[in-house]
Scaffold this motif. Structure first.
Motif, PDB file in Angstrom:
ATOM      1  N   PHE A  86       0.834  -1.208   0.000  1.00 59.31           N
ATOM      2  CA  PHE A  86       0.000   0.000   0.000  1.00 59.31           C
ATOM      3  C   PHE A  86       0.871   1.261   0.000  1.00 59.31           C
ATOM      4  N   ARG A  87       1.882   1.274   0.852  1.00 61.66           N
ATOM      5  CA  ARG A  87       2.741   2.455   0.935  1.00 61.66           C
ATOM      6  C   ARG A  87       3.507   2.679  -0.376  1.00 61.66           C
ATOM      7  N   GLN A  88       3.970   1.581  -0.966  1.00 58.60           N
ATOM      8  CA  GLN A  88       4.669   1.723  -2.247  1.00 58.60           C
ATOM      9  C   GLN A  88       3.738   2.257  -3.334  1.00 58.60           C
ATOM     10  N   SER A  89       2.519   1.716  -3.383  1.00 65.18           N
ATOM     11  CA  SER A  89       1.542   2.190  -4.380  1.00 65.18           C
ATOM     12  C   SER A  89       1.179   3.647  -4.131  1.00 65.18           C
ATOM     13  N   ALA A  90       1.004   4.010  -2.843  1.00 65.37           N
ATOM     14  CA  ALA A  90       0.689   5.403  -2.531  1.00 65.37           C
ATOM     15  C   ALA A  90       1.845   6.323  -2.916  1.00 65.37           C
ATOM     16  N   PHE A  91       3.071   5.864  -2.662  1.00 65.90           N
ATOM     17  CA  PHE A  91       4.245   6.665  -3.020  1.00 65.90           C
ATOM     18  C   PHE A  91       4.286   6.917  -4.527  1.00 65.90           C
ATOM     19  N   ILE A  92       4.067   5.891  -5.326  1.00 63.98           N
ATOM     20  CA  ILE A  92       4.101   6.028  -6.786  1.00 63.98           C
ATOM     21  C   ILE A  92       2.944   6.904  -7.266  1.00 63.98           C
ATOM     22  N   ALA A  93       1.736   6.682  -6.684  1.00 62.99           N
ATOM     23  CA  ALA A  93       0.573   7.472  -7.105  1.00 62.99           C
ATOM     24  C   ALA A  93       0.773   8.952  -6.805  1.00 62.99           C
ATOM     25  N   LEU A  94       1.310   9.268  -5.654  1.00 65.09           N
ATOM     26  CA  LEU A  94       1.521  10.667  -5.292  1.00 65.09           C
ATOM     27  C   LEU A  94       2.659  11.289  -6.109  1.00 65.09           C
ATOM     28  N   GLN A  95       3.646  10.481  -6.479  1.00 61.51           N
ATOM     29  CA  GLN A  95       4.701  10.990  -7.368  1.00 61.51           C
ATOM     30  C   GLN A  95       4.107  11.351  -8.727  1.00 61.51           C
ATOM     31  N   ASP A  96       3.158  10.542  -9.193  1.00 61.06           N
ATOM     32  CA  ASP A  96       2.475  10.859 -10.451  1.00 61.06           C
ATOM     33  C   ASP A  96       1.680  12.154 -10.324  1.00 61.06           C
ATOM     34  N   VAL A  97       1.057  12.363  -9.140  1.00 61.18           N
ATOM     35  CA  VAL A  97       0.325  13.623  -8.928  1.00 61.18           C
ATOM     36  C   VAL A  97       1.277  14.809  -8.989  1.00 61.18           C
ATOM     37  N   ALA A  98       2.449  14.678  -8.359  1.00 63.51           N
ATOM     38  CA  ALA A  98       3.431  15.760  -8.395  1.00 63.51           C
ATOM     39  C   ALA A  98       3.876  16.042  -9.835  1.00 63.51           C
ATOM     40  N   ASP A  99       4.047  14.999 -10.620  1.00 62.76           N
ATOM     41  CA  ASP A  99       4.423  15.206 -12.032  1.00 62.76           C
ATOM     42  C   ASP A  99       3.309  15.909 -12.797  1.00 62.76           C
ATOM     43  N   GLU A 100       2.057  15.559 -12.495  1.00 60.73           N
ATOM     44  CA  GLU A 100       0.923  16.218 -13.166  1.00 60.73           C
ATOM     45  C   GLU A 100       0.874  17.702 -12.815  1.00 60.73           C
ATOM     46  N   VAL A 101       1.103  18.030 -11.539  1.00 58.72           N
ATOM     47  CA  VAL A 101       1.116  19.445 -11.130  1.00 58.72           C
ATOM     48  C   VAL A 101       2.260  20.193 -11.815  1.00 58.72           C
ATOM     49  N   SER A 104       4.656   9.600   8.357  1.00 53.94           N
ATOM     50  CA  SER A 104       4.165   8.579   9.285  1.00 53.94           C
ATOM     51  C   SER A 104       3.577   7.443   8.456  1.00 53.94           C
ATOM     52  N   ASP A 105       3.018   6.469   9.142  1.00 49.46           N
ATOM     53  CA  ASP A 105       2.485   5.305   8.442  1.00 49.46           C
ATOM     54  C   ASP A 105       1.418   5.683   7.425  1.00 49.46           C
ATOM     55  N   ASP A 106       0.604   6.688   7.723  1.00 45.73           N
ATOM     56  CA  ASP A 106      -0.513   7.015   6.839  1.00 45.73           C
ATOM     57  C   ASP A 106      -0.480   8.465   6.333  1.00 45.73           C
ATOM     58  N   TYR A 107       0.627   9.193   6.524  1.00 41.67           N
ATOM     59  CA  TYR A 107       0.683  10.609   6.136  1.00 41.67           C
ATOM     60  C   TYR A 107       1.877  10.865   5.227  1.00 41.67           C
ATOM     61  N   PHE A 108       1.594  11.510   4.078  1.00 43.99           N
ATOM     62  CA  PHE A 108       2.626  11.793   3.080  1.00 43.99           C
ATOM     63  C   PHE A 108       2.635  13.290   2.769  1.00 43.99           C
ATOM     64  N   ILE A 109       3.846  13.816   2.507  1.00 41.38           N
ATOM     65  CA  ILE A 109       4.037  15.199   2.051  1.00 41.38           C
ATOM     66  C   ILE A 109       4.538  15.140   0.607  1.00 41.38           C
ATOM     67  N   VAL A 110       3.933  15.952  -0.287  1.00 44.52           N
ATOM     68  CA  VAL A 110       4.304  15.953  -1.705  1.00 44.52           C
ATOM     69  C   VAL A 110       4.755  17.364  -2.097  1.00 44.52           C
ATOM     70  N   ASN A 111       6.017  17.515  -2.493  1.00 44.13           N
ATOM     71  CA  ASN A 111       6.583  18.797  -2.900  1.00 44.13           C
ATOM     72  C   ASN A 111       6.212  19.078  -4.361  1.00 44.13           C
ATOM     73  N   THR A 112       5.766  20.324  -4.638  1.00 46.58           N
ATOM     74  CA  THR A 112       5.381  20.694  -6.020  1.00 46.58           C
ATOM     75  C   THR A 112       6.264  21.793  -6.616  1.00 46.58           C
ATOM     76  N   ASP A 113       7.027  22.484  -5.767  1.00 44.27           N
ATOM     77  CA  ASP A 113       7.917  23.565  -6.233  1.00 44.27           C
ATOM     78  C   ASP A 113       7.175  24.663  -6.970  1.00 44.27           C
ATOM     79  N   ALA A 114       5.856  24.723  -6.825  1.00 43.49           N
ATOM     80  CA  ALA A 114       5.058  25.760  -7.507  1.00 43.49           C
ATOM     81  C   ALA A 114       3.691  25.826  -6.841  1.00 43.49           C
TER      82      ALA A 114
END
Length: 435
Positions: free
Chosen positions: A37-52, A69-79
């Motif tokens: 789940f964490r790996q899939s979430a990591f990849i999915a959120l990386q795709d969101v960052a690329d879309e932004v 944390s186990d269920d919380y992710f931060i996604v950097n967008t630089d914009a």
């Protein structure tokens, strides 16, 4: 017996081993699904960052996702991030990676230094609501433009992926339960076999004694000179009669209980005066019985034969299981409209751990003293059956070495003309419960 104990021990260890292995498997499977789940979430959120980034016409040169944390992710967008577009990107990316679960997100605003534009998206109803201030997501000081996302139902989502494991666990538990039930049946059957063997040994010994005595008396009566010895003739004739009655009594008790097991007790209820029965018993078993009859009304609507036999059984037990000069007290009293009567003795007593078992069929306390006493282990079982058939209550108070008291609580009734009534055991129990 040692082989059976070894079998039970190995069976218990096998069950514990199976359950332990199943628990380890389920825990490992859950941990694996959680990592996936964490790996899939990591990849999915990386795709969101690329879309932004594509929306803002630039390309990210590094990984944008950080797990706090186990269920919380931060996604950097630089914009700067457009909230409407962000939610669309998140929804599409999660669905593309089969992460169909609830989530909540918030966008960091550098001007207010707060997480804003938060929403909770429930996949079941696809409803969303603004995050309140108390639900602000944690900030991350290393980035200027970023959003945070939390999966509050991650544990439930991961557990939902373990359906196969859950069913396999249920199957294993069912197998363990059936195995345990089978083992209990085997142990119960073995106990019944031992009880049956003890009963056969007891009954063989009990019946052999009067039969041997009758045979000896018959041989003496057949001698040529016995008619010339009238006193001896009378003595052996009396012995023959007493042993015949004893043998008949033992056979009748066994046949009666066998019949009651099959058809239930048949009660011939009539008006019986309990004090009269106790006075007769005191005369029969004198001088060991003392009467303490304080009840004002001692009339019962009961089966006289079964009531008298019950009383005699309790007195007979008090005499047999006594290692000193027997002292038996028959007591009656009136209490709240009920007639309470008891039989107290100064015998060897019954240990608390055996006090329920003594009313079971064929049960005899496993001590050398009691097994030296003649009997089938049916007396107290018969007493309990009679008490139940009448709808009465039976209680036992006893301490080893301090004697025993059997108390029976009945409903006293005044004598009046009534028709004789026949009740089976089941009918009498039904009436007692209905009252």
């Amino acid at each position: 017996m040692s082989r059976l104990r070894l079998l039970v021990l190995l069976s218990v260890l096998s069950i514990i081993g199976i359950l332990a292995v199943q628990v380890v498997w389920v825990r490992n499977a859950y941990a694996l699904r959680e990592r996936q789940f964490r790996q899939s979430a990591f990849i999915a959120l990386q795709d969101v960052a690329d879309e932004v980034a594509r929306l803002n016409h630039f390309t990210l040169n590094r990984y944008a996702v950080t797990q706090l944390s186990d269920d919380y992710f931060i996604v950097n967008t630089d914009a700067p991030i457009d909230p409407a577009a962000l939610e669309t990107f998140i929804q599409g990316s999660l669905q593309a990676h089969n992460l169909i679960t609830d989530y909540e997100y918030g966008i960091y605003n550098c001007e207010t230094d707060r997480m804003v534009y938060g929403a909770y998206v429930g996949t079941s109803t696809l409803t969303k609501g603004r995050l309140q201030s108390i639900r602000n997501l944690p900030k991350f000081p290393r980035y200027t433009y970023y959003f945070g996302i939390r999966f509050p139902n991650q544990a439930g989502f991961v557990a939902g992926q373990l359906t196969g494991w859950v069913w396999s666990t249920v199957a294993v538990l069912l197998v363990v339960l059936f195995f345990g039930y089978t083992l209990s049946v085997v142990l119960k059957q073995r106990r019944l076999t031992e009880v049956q063997r003890d009963f056969i040994n007891n009954i063989t010994h009990e019946l052999q004694t009067p039969v041997s005595t009758i045979r000896v008396a018959a041989d003496v009566l057949q001698t040529d000179g016995i008619t010339q010895q009238p006193n001896r003739l009378k003595q052996y004739a009396r012995v023959l009669g007493e042993e015949s009655q004893r043998l008949q009594k033992q056979i009748n008790s066994i046949l009666q209980l066998a019949k009651s097991e099959r058809t239930g007790f048949v009660l011939e209820r009539t008006d019986v005066n309990l004090h009269e029965l106790m006075a007769e018993a005191a005369h029969q078993f004198a001088p060991h019985i003392t009467l303490d009859l304080t009840a004002t009304h001692a009339n019962l609507y009961a089966d006289r034969y079964h009531l008298e036999t019950t009383l005699n059984n309790l007195i007979d037990n008090a005499l047999k299981y006594c290692d000193k000069s027997p002292r038996i007290v028959l007591h009656t009293r009136q209490e709240h409209g009920k007639l309470i009567w008891s039989i107290s003795d100064n015998g060897i007593g019954i240990a608390p751990k055996h006090q329920k078992a003594v009313f079971q069929q064929f049960f005899r306390v496993g001590s050398g003293h009691t097994h030296n006493v003649k009997g089938f282990g049916l007396g107290l079982y018969y007493v309990r059956q009679v008490v139940r058939a009448h709808g009465w209550q039976l209680a036992l108070t006893s301490e080893p070495g301090q004697g025993s008291t059997f108390t029976i609580i009945t409903k006293s009734e005044k004598v009046k003309e009534r028709k004789s009534e026949k009740l089976t055991l089941n009918e009498s129990l039904f009436r007692s419960f209905a009252l």
